[in-house]
Design an enzyme around this catalytic site. Sequence first.
Site, PDB file in Angstrom:
ATOM      1  N   HIS A  20       0.828  -1.196   0.000  1.00 53.06           N
ATOM      2  CA  HIS A  20       0.000   0.000   0.000  1.00 53.06           C
ATOM      3  C   HIS A  20       0.866   1.251   0.000  1.00 53.06           C
ATOM      4  O   HIS A  20       1.898   1.304   0.670  1.00 53.06           O
ATOM      5  CB  HIS A  20      -0.900   0.033   1.231  1.00 53.06           C
ATOM      6  CG  HIS A  20      -2.116  -0.828   1.122  1.00 53.06           C
ATOM      7  ND1 HIS A  20      -3.104  -0.607   0.187  1.00 53.06           N
ATOM      8  CD2 HIS A  20      -2.509  -1.920   1.843  1.00 53.06           C
ATOM      9  CE1 HIS A  20      -4.063  -1.511   0.340  1.00 53.06           C
ATOM     10  NE2 HIS A  20      -3.721  -2.323   1.324  1.00 53.06           N
ATOM     11  N   CYS A  56       0.550   1.920  -5.472  1.00 54.47           N
ATOM     12  CA  CYS A  56      -0.438   2.740  -6.178  1.00 54.47           C
ATOM     13  C   CYS A  56       0.047   4.170  -6.405  1.00 54.47           C
ATOM     14  O   CYS A  56       0.882   4.685  -5.671  1.00 54.47           O
ATOM     15  CB  CYS A  56      -1.747   2.780  -5.397  1.00 54.47           C
ATOM     16  SG  CYS A  56      -2.625   1.210  -5.367  1.00 54.47           S
ATOM     17  N   ARG A  60       0.077   2.805 -11.317  1.00 56.30           N
ATOM     18  CA  ARG A  60       1.005   2.086 -10.457  1.00 56.30           C
ATOM     19  C   ARG A  60       2.406   2.674 -10.609  1.00 56.30           C
ATOM     20  O   ARG A  60       2.782   3.123 -11.694  1.00 56.30           O
ATOM     21  CB  ARG A  60       1.052   0.594 -10.819  1.00 56.30           C
ATOM     22  CG  ARG A  60      -0.247  -0.145 -10.625  1.00 56.30           C
ATOM     23  CD  ARG A  60      -0.592  -0.331  -9.146  1.00 56.30           C
ATOM     24  NE  ARG A  60      -1.820  -1.098  -8.990  1.00 56.30           N
ATOM     25  CZ  ARG A  60      -3.025  -0.572  -8.895  1.00 56.30           C
ATOM     26  NH1 ARG A  60      -3.173   0.750  -8.947  1.00 56.30           N
ATOM     27  NH2 ARG A  60      -4.085  -1.338  -8.743  1.00 56.30           N
TER      28      ARG A  60
END
Length: 223
Positions: free
Chosen positions: A122, A191, A200
Amino acid sequence: MRVVVRTLSELCITVGTLIVLFVGYVFFWTGVQADDAMAEQIDRLQERWAQEPARPAAGTPRPPAPYRSGQPFAVMYVPRLGFTWNKPVLEGTAAGTLKKGLGHYAGTARLGQQGNFAVAGHRRTHGDPFKDFPRLRRGDAVVLTDGTTWFTYRIDQGPYRTVPTDVAVVDPVPRASGYDRPGRYLTLTTCDPEWGHSHRLIVWAHLDETQPVDEGEPEALRR
């Protein structure tokens, strides 16, 4: 009319309170939960490794255990992100798995082996593990251990921006990486933008060196 205005005012206050609580949950509470979960995963790994001899009596390395979905198998260190930065690596990239650490793309190479060892994390929420991902530069070290061996990778390219459907970034020889032959590679993905997921960010690295854990930490982790 006065009753309508009062009702609408109370409704706005209620909605505003819920929004503040939700933002607090996203910004703060998911981070607290993730930090606890990641610390627990690392503790589990270290306890397991302490119970298993790094090298059997014959002097050969312990055979690598199979990766189990949702379970930790390594710890990653990235000095560029801070000398206290360390995260567990678990098998799989399911949403529940990425709340507890970084996730290894199932089907990509095993740690240190021929092919592309690909890992996701993340950017924001759930501990913000890759919050500073854009700071990564060519030559930076990414160090991992599986309890028996230290693996030091060196970044060759990135951060490279692409779209989520560009699954070729985790190919054994990613075409956009600049690599033109098989090797022992590492791909990190997260991300972009920071609070979105329309794109990405990718970095690629090659395996630079390995050493047994009983020889101490690799040079990249020494201050």
